[in-house]
Design an enzyme around this catalytic site. Structure first.
Site, short mmCIF file in Angstrom:
data_model
loop_
_atom_site.label_atom_id
_atom_site.label_comp_id
_atom_site.label_asym_id
_atom_site.label_seq_id
_atom_site.Cartn_x
_atom_site.Cartn_y
_atom_site.Cartn_z
N GLY A 1 -21.57 36.06 10.86
CA GLY A 1 -21.08 37.23 11.58
C GLY A 1 -22.16 38.12 12.15
N THR B 1 -16.47 32.00 14.97
CA THR B 1 -16.60 31.81 13.52
C THR B 1 -18.05 31.45 13.22
OG1 THR B 1 -15.98 30.47 11.61
CG2 THR B 1 -15.75 29.42 13.76
N THR C 1 -12.75 30.87 8.15
CA THR C 1 -12.24 31.93 9.02
C THR C 1 -11.29 31.26 9.99
OG1 THR C 1 -14.14 33.37 8.86
CG2 THR C 1 -12.96 33.43 10.96
N1 ASP Z 1 -17.69 35.28 11.01
C1 ASP Z 1 -17.14 35.60 9.72
C2 ASP Z 1 -17.81 36.85 9.21
O1 ASP Z 1 -19.01 36.95 9.31
C3 ASP Z 1 -17.30 34.51 8.71
C4 ASP Z 1 -16.98 33.10 9.19
O2 ASP Z 1 -16.58 32.91 10.31
O3 ASP Z 1 -17.15 32.17 8.40
O4 ASP Z 1 -17.17 37.69 8.67
#
Ligand code: ASP
Length: 327
Positions: free
Chosen positions: A249, A246, A196
């Site tokens: 989520g 990040t 991300t």
């Molecule tokens: N936070 C992001 C999500 O859950 C994924 C990530 O940051 O790796 O969509």
């Protein structure tokens, strides 16, 4: 004796002022948090480091030349969205149905305005659509077909969904789902689960902006919305601080993480690093998430509890950091 105490007080005063010294500009970005093994192949590490450096240079140049934090954040994230190493734009992870569904958000802290979208499948650079939503609609958050219709109305580039699919990743995803091993082993890219992207910046006019863009979590179910486009969870900015998240989520959302950091600063009058420590160490559990933030003085904080976070930062005082693992 009196003189001694006066000079101690003056030194303490100077230290306090110094801690909050105003920087002209500051920027930090992330390319995802997770566990990236320290023994990852050297060429792969070099590729990530080089791309982080290039991304940083884009935003830094804009800010040095007096450009806006909004442009710096948008352009930095566009570069990362176009780079297939990252889970945003081209290179996004696959949903349970084998599609790429993109989420993004941008927020201007001083104007307290934001734009966000979820479930886009044809928008080449979701961060640019998020900006258009912020600047050219009366709304904050669009989903799916509506987001794409708004992209057409505002001349944001759309592409065939196949553009997002990086073939070797897709093959690895298919084989992993057929039980042939983990995606990580099959693709031989340990960074695959991370990626991300986010960027936060302070410009010379004192504007604070945060942006985040992602393909979400691998094998996410139909219609799953992550933290990234939820204002206050994965992305938030006000007149004190700009934050991008990040990691897992669902956990980031349940802790309304980015807003928690901002409100901790506001209500406890803490400095940025203390509020970051509170969020990462006290609110979240180990291995859940990472964050980048910049405050109105240009102080930068980058912290993860996952073991690693692709990240970079620079400021007008000559700071420059490009790093992957926790120090
Ligand atoms: N936070 C992001 C999500 O859950 C994924 C990530 O940051 O790796 O969509």
């Amino acid at each position: 004796m009196k003189r001694f105490f006066t000079s101690i007080l003056l030194v303490l005063f100077a230290i306090t002022i110094n801690a909050q010294e105003q920087k002209e500009w500051a920027i930090t970005l992330h390319g995802g948090a997770g566990y990236y093994p320290p023994d990852a192949p050297a060429e792969q590490v070099a590729a990530y480091m080089a791309s982080l450096e290039e991304a940083l240079a884009i935003g830094q140049e804009i800010l040095e030349n007096g450009g806006s934090a909004l442009d710096a954040v948008e352009q930095t994230i566009r570069y990362l969205e176009d780079n297939e190493l990252y889970n945003a734009g081209r290179g996004a992870v696959f949903t349970a149905e084998g599609k790429n569904e993109l989420d993004a958000a941008i927020m201007h802290g001083n104007m307290l305005n934001a734009g966000a979208l979820t479930g886009a499948t044809t928008v080449k650079n979701p961060i640019s659509l998020a900006r258009k939503i912020m600047e050219q609609s009366n709304h904050v958050f669009f989903s799916g077909a509506g987001a794409e219709a708004f992209a057409d109305m505002t001349n944001v580039e759309r592409v065939d969904p196949v553009y997002f699919r990086v073939e070797r990743r897709y093959e690895a995803w298919k084989r992993a789902n057929a039980g042939e091993g983990s995606v990580k082993e099959l693709e031989q890219n340990n960074g695959w689960k991370m990626g991300t992207v986010g960027c936060v910046a302070l410009d010379k006019d004192g504007n604070l902006v945060a942006g985040t863009s992602t393909g979400g979590m691998t094998n996410k179910k139909f219609g799953r919305v992550g933290d990234v486009p939820i204002i206050g969870s994965g992305t938030y900015a006000d007149d004190l601080v700009a934050v991008s998240a990040t990691g897992w989520g669902e956990r980031i959302m349940l802790n309304v993480s980015a807003h928690t950091l901002a409100s901790h600063m506001r209500f406890t009058e803490s400095e940025l690093q203390q509020s970051m420590d509170y969020l990462v160490d006290e609110k979240l559990n180990p291995r859940e998430a990472g964050f980048i933030a910049v405050d109105k003085f240009g102080n930068i904080s980058m912290k993860t509890n996952t073991g690693s976070m692709f990240r970079a930062a620079s400021d007008s005082e000559g700071l420059k950091i490009i790093a992957i693992w926790e120090d």
